[in-house]
Write a protein that holds these residues in place. Structure first.
Motif, PDB file in Angstrom:
ATOM      1  N   ALA A  86       0.843  -1.195   0.000  1.00 24.58           N
ATOM      2  CA  ALA A  86       0.000   0.000   0.000  1.00 24.58           C
ATOM      3  C   ALA A  86       0.875   1.241   0.000  1.00 24.58           C
ATOM      4  CB  ALA A  86      -0.923   0.008   1.220  1.00 24.58           C
ATOM      5  N   ILE A  87       0.551   2.145  -0.898  1.00 24.14           N
ATOM      6  CA  ILE A  87       1.264   3.417  -1.010  1.00 24.14           C
ATOM      7  C   ILE A  87       0.227   4.528  -1.030  1.00 24.14           C
ATOM      8  CG2 ILE A  87       2.719   4.839  -2.514  1.00 24.14           C
ATOM      9  CD1 ILE A  87       4.164   2.332  -3.373  1.00 24.14           C
ATOM     10  N   LEU A  88       0.515   5.616  -0.326  1.00 19.78           N
ATOM     11  CA  LEU A  88      -0.413   6.751  -0.329  1.00 19.78           C
ATOM     12  C   LEU A  88      -0.783   7.123  -1.764  1.00 19.78           C
ATOM     13  CD1 LEU A  88       1.231   9.006   2.411  1.00 19.78           C
ATOM     14  CD2 LEU A  88      -1.006   7.879   2.563  1.00 19.78           C
ATOM     15  N   PRO A  89      -2.063   7.416  -2.012  1.00 14.77           N
ATOM     16  CA  PRO A  89      -2.519   7.683  -3.376  1.00 14.77           C
ATOM     17  C   PRO A  89      -1.710   8.739  -4.135  1.00 14.77           C
ATOM     18  CG  PRO A  89      -4.401   7.440  -1.925  1.00 14.77           C
ATOM     19  CD  PRO A  89      -3.164   7.425  -1.047  1.00 14.77           C
ATOM     20  N   GLN A  90      -1.253   9.784  -3.460  1.00 15.19           N
ATOM     21  CA  GLN A  90      -0.518  10.843  -4.163  1.00 15.19           C
ATOM     22  C   GLN A  90       0.868  10.395  -4.622  1.00 15.19           C
ATOM     23  OE1 GLN A  90      -1.572  10.914  -0.956  1.00 15.19           O
ATOM     24  NE2 GLN A  90      -0.225  12.145   0.343  1.00 15.19           N
ATOM     25  N   TYR A  91       1.326   9.217  -4.172  1.00 16.83           N
ATOM     26  CA  TYR A  91       2.628   8.683  -4.582  1.00 16.83           C
ATOM     27  C   TYR A  91       2.496   7.506  -5.549  1.00 16.83           C
ATOM     28  CZ  TYR A  91       4.675  11.677  -1.074  1.00 16.83           C
ATOM     29  OH  TYR A  91       5.076  12.775  -0.355  1.00 16.83           O
ATOM     30  N   GLN A  92       1.267   7.167  -5.899  1.00 10.62           N
ATOM     31  CA  GLN A  92       1.040   6.080  -6.842  1.00 10.62           C
ATOM     32  C   GLN A  92       1.255   6.572  -8.276  1.00 10.62           C
ATOM     33  OE1 GLN A  92      -2.828   4.412  -5.947  1.00 10.62           O
ATOM     34  NE2 GLN A  92      -2.261   3.997  -3.827  1.00 10.62           N
ATOM     35  N   HIS A  93       1.452   5.625  -9.181  1.00  6.45           N
ATOM     36  CA  HIS A  93       1.643   5.908 -10.619  1.00  6.45           C
ATOM     37  C   HIS A  93       2.930   6.679 -10.888  1.00  6.45           C
ATOM     38  CE1 HIS A  93      -2.437   4.466 -11.049  1.00  6.45           C
ATOM     39  NE2 HIS A  93      -2.816   5.345 -10.145  1.00  6.45           N
ATOM     40  N   LYS A  94       3.933   6.495 -10.044  1.00  2.00           N
ATOM     41  CA  LYS A  94       5.220   7.164 -10.223  1.00  2.00           C
ATOM     42  C   LYS A  94       6.374   6.161 -10.297  1.00  2.00           C
ATOM     43  CE  LYS A  94       3.519  11.109  -7.632  1.00  2.00           C
ATOM     44  NZ  LYS A  94       3.715  12.424  -8.112  1.00  2.00           N
ATOM     45  N   GLY A  95       6.053   4.868 -10.323  1.00  2.00           N
ATOM     46  CA  GLY A  95       7.079   3.836 -10.388  1.00  2.00           C
ATOM     47  C   GLY A  95       7.627   3.418  -9.031  1.00  2.00           C
ATOM     48  N   ILE A  96       7.153   4.033  -7.967  1.00  2.00           N
ATOM     49  CA  ILE A  96       7.673   3.727  -6.630  1.00  2.00           C
ATOM     50  C   ILE A  96       7.295   2.306  -6.217  1.00  2.00           C
ATOM     51  CG2 ILE A  96       7.558   4.339  -4.179  1.00  2.00           C
ATOM     52  CD1 ILE A  96       7.204   7.280  -5.122  1.00  2.00           C
ATOM     53  N   GLY A  97       6.048   1.918  -6.431  1.00  2.00           N
ATOM     54  CA  GLY A  97       5.599   0.584  -6.042  1.00  2.00           C
ATOM     55  C   GLY A  97       6.400  -0.512  -6.733  1.00  2.00           C
ATOM     56  N   SER A  98       6.595  -0.368  -8.031  1.00  2.00           N
ATOM     57  CA  SER A  98       7.381  -1.364  -8.788  1.00  2.00           C
ATOM     58  C   SER A  98       8.813  -1.406  -8.289  1.00  2.00           C
ATOM     59  CB  SER A  98       7.374  -1.030 -10.281  1.00  2.00           C
ATOM     60  OG  SER A  98       6.081  -1.076 -10.798  1.00  2.00           O
ATOM     61  N   TYR A  99       9.387  -0.239  -8.079  1.00  2.00           N
ATOM     62  CA  TYR A  99      10.765  -0.160  -7.605  1.00  2.00           C
ATOM     63  C   TYR A  99      10.910  -0.874  -6.252  1.00  2.00           C
ATOM     64  CZ  TYR A  99      15.045   1.749  -5.631  1.00  2.00           C
ATOM     65  OH  TYR A  99      16.270   1.874  -5.029  1.00  2.00           O
ATOM     66  N   VAL A 100      10.016  -0.555  -5.323  1.00  2.00           N
ATOM     67  CA  VAL A 100      10.078  -1.148  -3.981  1.00  2.00           C
ATOM     68  C   VAL A 100       9.854  -2.653  -4.059  1.00  2.00           C
ATOM     69  CG1 VAL A 100       8.888  -1.268  -1.745  1.00  2.00           C
ATOM     70  CG2 VAL A 100       9.454   0.954  -2.751  1.00  2.00           C
ATOM     71  N   LEU A 101       8.845  -3.067  -4.810  1.00  2.00           N
ATOM     72  CA  LEU A 101       8.545  -4.492  -4.890  1.00  2.00           C
ATOM     73  C   LEU A 101       9.721  -5.266  -5.486  1.00  2.00           C
ATOM     74  CD1 LEU A 101       6.684  -6.834  -4.414  1.00  2.00           C
ATOM     75  CD2 LEU A 101       5.505  -6.269  -6.552  1.00  2.00           C
ATOM     76  N   LEU A 102      10.339  -4.738  -6.519  1.00  2.00           N
ATOM     77  CA  LEU A 102      11.493  -5.422  -7.106  1.00  2.00           C
ATOM     78  C   LEU A 102      12.648  -5.526  -6.109  1.00  2.00           C
ATOM     79  CD1 LEU A 102      11.374  -3.973 -10.711  1.00  2.00           C
ATOM     80  CD2 LEU A 102      11.060  -6.376 -10.048  1.00  2.00           C
ATOM     81  N   GLN A 103      12.863  -4.478  -5.339  1.00  2.00           N
ATOM     82  CA  GLN A 103      13.922  -4.526  -4.319  1.00  2.00           C
ATOM     83  C   GLN A 103      13.606  -5.596  -3.279  1.00  2.00           C
ATOM     84  OE1 GLN A 103      16.796  -2.741  -4.736  1.00  2.00           O
ATOM     85  NE2 GLN A 103      15.774  -2.179  -6.632  1.00  2.00           N
ATOM     86  N   LEU A 104      12.350  -5.644  -2.843  1.00  2.00           N
ATOM     87  CA  LEU A 104      11.970  -6.616  -1.820  1.00  2.00           C
ATOM     88  C   LEU A 104      11.959  -8.044  -2.369  1.00  2.00           C
ATOM     89  CD1 LEU A 104       9.217  -4.572   0.039  1.00  2.00           C
ATOM     90  CD2 LEU A 104      11.520  -5.140   0.864  1.00  2.00           C
ATOM     91  N   LEU A 105      11.613  -8.217  -3.637  1.00  2.00           N
ATOM     92  CA  LEU A 105      11.700  -9.543  -4.245  1.00  2.00           C
ATOM     93  C   LEU A 105      13.147 -10.023  -4.277  1.00  2.00           C
ATOM     94  CD1 LEU A 105       9.180  -9.231  -7.211  1.00  2.00           C
ATOM     95  CD2 LEU A 105       8.857 -10.493  -5.067  1.00  2.00           C
ATOM     96  N   GLU A 106      14.052  -9.127  -4.552  1.00  2.00           N
ATOM     97  CA  GLU A 106      15.474  -9.487  -4.551  1.00  2.00           C
ATOM     98  C   GLU A 106      15.924  -9.875  -3.141  1.00  2.00           C
ATOM     99  OE1 GLU A 106      18.975 -10.571  -6.088  1.00  2.00           O
ATOM    100  OE2 GLU A 106      17.266  -9.925  -7.295  1.00  2.00           O
ATOM    101  N   VAL A 107      15.426  -9.172  -2.122  1.00  2.00           N
ATOM    102  CA  VAL A 107      15.737  -9.527  -0.729  1.00  2.00           C
ATOM    103  C   VAL A 107      15.213 -10.929  -0.425  1.00  2.00           C
ATOM    104  CG1 VAL A 107      15.170  -8.994   1.691  1.00  2.00           C
ATOM    105  CG2 VAL A 107      15.844  -7.159   0.121  1.00  2.00           C
ATOM    106  N   MET A 108      13.980 -11.226  -0.843  1.00  2.00           N
ATOM    107  CA  MET A 108      13.398 -12.544  -0.584  1.00  2.00           C
ATOM    108  C   MET A 108      14.190 -13.632  -1.317  1.00  2.00           C
ATOM    109  SD  MET A 108      11.057 -12.010   1.551  1.00  2.00           S
ATOM    110  CE  MET A 108      11.225 -10.356   2.181  1.00  2.00           C
ATOM    111  N   LYS A 109      14.630 -13.334  -2.512  1.00  2.00           N
ATOM    112  CA  LYS A 109      15.442 -14.290  -3.271  1.00  2.00           C
ATOM    113  C   LYS A 109      16.755 -14.574  -2.539  1.00  2.00           C
ATOM    114  CE  LYS A 109      17.356 -15.103  -7.864  1.00  2.00           C
ATOM    115  NZ  LYS A 109      17.433 -14.607  -9.236  1.00  2.00           N
ATOM    116  N   ARG A 110      17.396 -13.528  -2.032  1.00  2.00           N
ATOM    117  CA  ARG A 110      18.653 -13.710  -1.288  1.00  2.00           C
ATOM    118  C   ARG A 110      18.436 -14.488   0.009  1.00  2.00           C
ATOM    119  NH1 ARG A 110      19.766  -8.184  -2.784  1.00  2.00           N
ATOM    120  NH2 ARG A 110      19.214  -7.563  -0.677  1.00  2.00           N
ATOM    121  N   LYS A 111      17.234 -14.394   0.572  1.00  2.00           N
ATOM    122  CA  LYS A 111      16.912 -15.144   1.795  1.00  2.00           C
ATOM    123  C   LYS A 111      16.594 -16.611   1.487  1.00  2.00           C
ATOM    124  CE  LYS A 111      15.229 -11.400   4.750  1.00  2.00           C
ATOM    125  NZ  LYS A 111      16.082 -11.673   5.903  1.00  2.00           N
TER     126      LYS A 111
END
Length: 173
Positions: A86-111
């Motif tokens: 969940a991201i505040l509506p005013q920060y959506q549609h700016k690529g932040i969600g994709s960026y964060v999710l990809l970073q966290l997926l990489e963390v999960m992969k390393r784990k």
């Protein structure tokens, strides 16, 4: 995109979680009922002792803007679940969600996790596009009773962390 940071949830994040999860647009998209500040105090206190969950606050330029959470991190099958994005509506549609999710997926992969599974409402096309951009695919359609007592048609989606697709997506950012 400005500086985006991913930090573990702390007690000082309770007010933000209360604000975020009582945002009208977010509650509607997630079929969540309103919550109290006491609910968030209890949740954060519980998470501090829950080895099966990882919770993250997303920051943008020193401002809290989102919450991502995984559970099942103690699973023997090495499958983890994205329980919240969940991201505040005013920060959506700016690529932040994709960026964060990809970073966290990489963390999960390393784990050592091999898959991440999530559930999203069929009507939440924006979220689905973000998830698909990050390597998720729809594997099942189901109807579930939600927290606000409504029935929602939902998609179960999964991302295979063993494939090279994740690295390709990270390089595309």
């Amino acid at each position: 995109m400005n500086i985006v940071e991913i930090k573990n949830v702390e007690r000082s994040d309770i007010d933000f979680l209360f604000q975020l999860m009582n945002d009208t647009k977010i509650m509607k998209a997630l079929n969540e009922p309103p919550t109290s500040k006491e609910d968030w105090i209890k949740a954060v206190n519980y998470w501090e002792n829950d080895d099966d969950e990882l919770d993250f606050i997303i920051w943008n330029d020193d401002k809290q803007i989102g919450w991502f959470a995984f559970n099942g991190v103690q699973s023997l099958d090495k499958i983890v679940y994205l329980k919240m994005a969940a991201i505040l509506p005013q920060y959506q549609h700016k690529g932040i969600g994709s960026y964060v999710l990809l970073q966290l997926l990489e963390v999960m992969k390393r784990k050592g996790f091999v898959k991440v599974i999530l559930f999203t409402n069929q009507e939440n096309v924006t979220a689905q596009k973000c998830y698909q951009k990050c390597g998720f695919r729809i594997i099942e359609e189901l109807t579930e009773k939600m927290s606000d007592n409504t029935l929602a048609v939902r998609f179960k989606m999964e991302c295979d962390l063993l494939g090279k697709r994740l690295i390709t997506f990270l390089n595309d950012l």
